[in-house]
Scaffold this active site. Structure first.
Site, PDB file in Angstrom:
ATOM      1  N   SER A  18       0.901  -1.073  -0.066  1.00  9.61           N
ATOM      2  CA  SER A  18       0.003   0.031   0.174  1.00  9.61           C
ATOM      3  C   SER A  18       0.921   1.256  -0.143  1.00  9.61           C
ATOM      4  O   SER A  18       1.703   1.272  -0.968  1.00  9.61           O
ATOM      5  CB  SER A  18      -0.895  -0.132   1.235  1.00  9.61           C
ATOM      6  OG  SER A  18      -1.891   1.025   0.963  1.00  9.61           O
ATOM      7  N   HIS A  45      -2.533  -1.023  -3.486  1.00  7.76           N
ATOM      8  CA  HIS A  45      -3.552  -0.322  -3.079  1.00  7.76           C
ATOM      9  C   HIS A  45      -3.480   0.756  -4.181  1.00  7.76           C
ATOM     10  O   HIS A  45      -2.716   1.835  -3.690  1.00  7.76           O
ATOM     11  CB  HIS A  45      -3.807   0.052  -1.639  1.00  7.76           C
ATOM     12  CG  HIS A  45      -4.053  -1.052  -0.794  1.00  7.76           C
ATOM     13  ND1 HIS A  45      -3.796  -0.956   0.510  1.00  7.76           N
ATOM     14  CD2 HIS A  45      -4.736  -2.034  -0.927  1.00  7.76           C
ATOM     15  CE1 HIS A  45      -4.084  -2.006   1.135  1.00  7.76           C
ATOM     16  NE2 HIS A  45      -4.561  -3.188   0.085  1.00  7.76           N
ATOM     17  N   ASP A 141      -4.445  -4.760   6.016  1.00  9.03           N
ATOM     18  CA  ASP A 141      -4.958  -5.664   4.849  1.00  9.03           C
ATOM     19  C   ASP A 141      -3.991  -6.857   4.611  1.00  9.03           C
ATOM     20  O   ASP A 141      -2.631  -6.507   4.730  1.00  9.03           O
ATOM     21  CB  ASP A 141      -4.990  -4.792   3.433  1.00  9.03           C
ATOM     22  CG  ASP A 141      -5.646  -5.730   2.380  1.00  9.03           C
ATOM     23  OD1 ASP A 141      -6.263  -6.570   2.475  1.00  9.03           O
ATOM     24  OD2 ASP A 141      -5.311  -5.272   1.282  1.00  9.03           O
TER      25      ASP A 141
END
EC number: 3.1.1.61
Length: 200
Positions: A18, A45, A141
């Site tokens: 991310s 992401h 995540d």
């Protein structure tokens, strides 16, 4: 003299990243061998419209073939597949092969694509072992998906260490959940993946 490493069983590499991820991926993917004995799945992401440029950049830098995953792509060894921004990616069995598919489910963990979907989809795959890599990023995540994946598959989890992360959120979550097998600086992760997977 070239070192020959042959892995046993079918393996896959699944990477989650991310915040700081694009830079981290550029310090990781180019150092994987072109003949890696596994496909590489990547969830970074990103919003729609940005992942194609990242995949092109990674492909230019790498021996591996890197592409933004297209609906229905068949996973091949020595190839890396980056999830399209704004859509969840999962791996499904189709006609005896692992293929890539997209879902338009709502954001999960506040993000889309969400790595948890990718990891959970690998529970029913033909792969004997999954090498899960959790890189820099905010939030958690990857943790839930890896926990579920470990219930059904042999899984090796590599977490990026705090010192080399832009944000030590996602790797920290995996470490705190006691799911990480290795905690490594970014520069050592490609070598660890190759050691676990082998080359064709």
């Amino acid at each position: 003299m070239r070192m020959s490493v042959k892995s046993t069983g079918s393996k896959a590499v699944a990477i989650a990243s991310s915040t700081g991820g694009p830079k981290a991926l550029q310090s990781l993917i180019p150092f994987l061998p072109a003949e890696l004995d596994a496909p590489v799945f990547i969830v970074q992401h990103m919003p729609a419209g940005f992942t194609e440029a990242l995949s092109i950049r990674l492909d230019q830098l790498s021996g591996l073939s890197v592409k933004e995953a297209a609906e229905g792509d068949a996973a091949e060894k020595g190839h890396a597949y980056l999830a399209r921004g704004g859509r969840h990616m999962e791996i499904r069995k189709k006609a005896g092969k692992e293929t890539l598919h997209y879902m338009d489910e709502p954001p999960r963990e506040g993000v889309r694509p969400c790595a948890n979907y990718m990891y959970e989809s690998l529970m029913d795959s033909n792969y004997d072992e999954i090498i899960c890599v959790v890189l820099t990023g905010m939030g958690a995540d990857g943790t839930e998906g890896i926990r579920h994946l470990k219930e059904k598959k042999k899984v090796t989890v590599i977490a990026q260490d705090e010192e080399t992360c832009t944000v030590y959120g996602m790797p920290k979550s995996v470490v705190q959940a006691q799911l990480a097998d290795k905690i490594l600086p970014l520069t050592q992760i490609a070598g660890e993946i190759t050691k676990n997977v082998g080359v064709i």
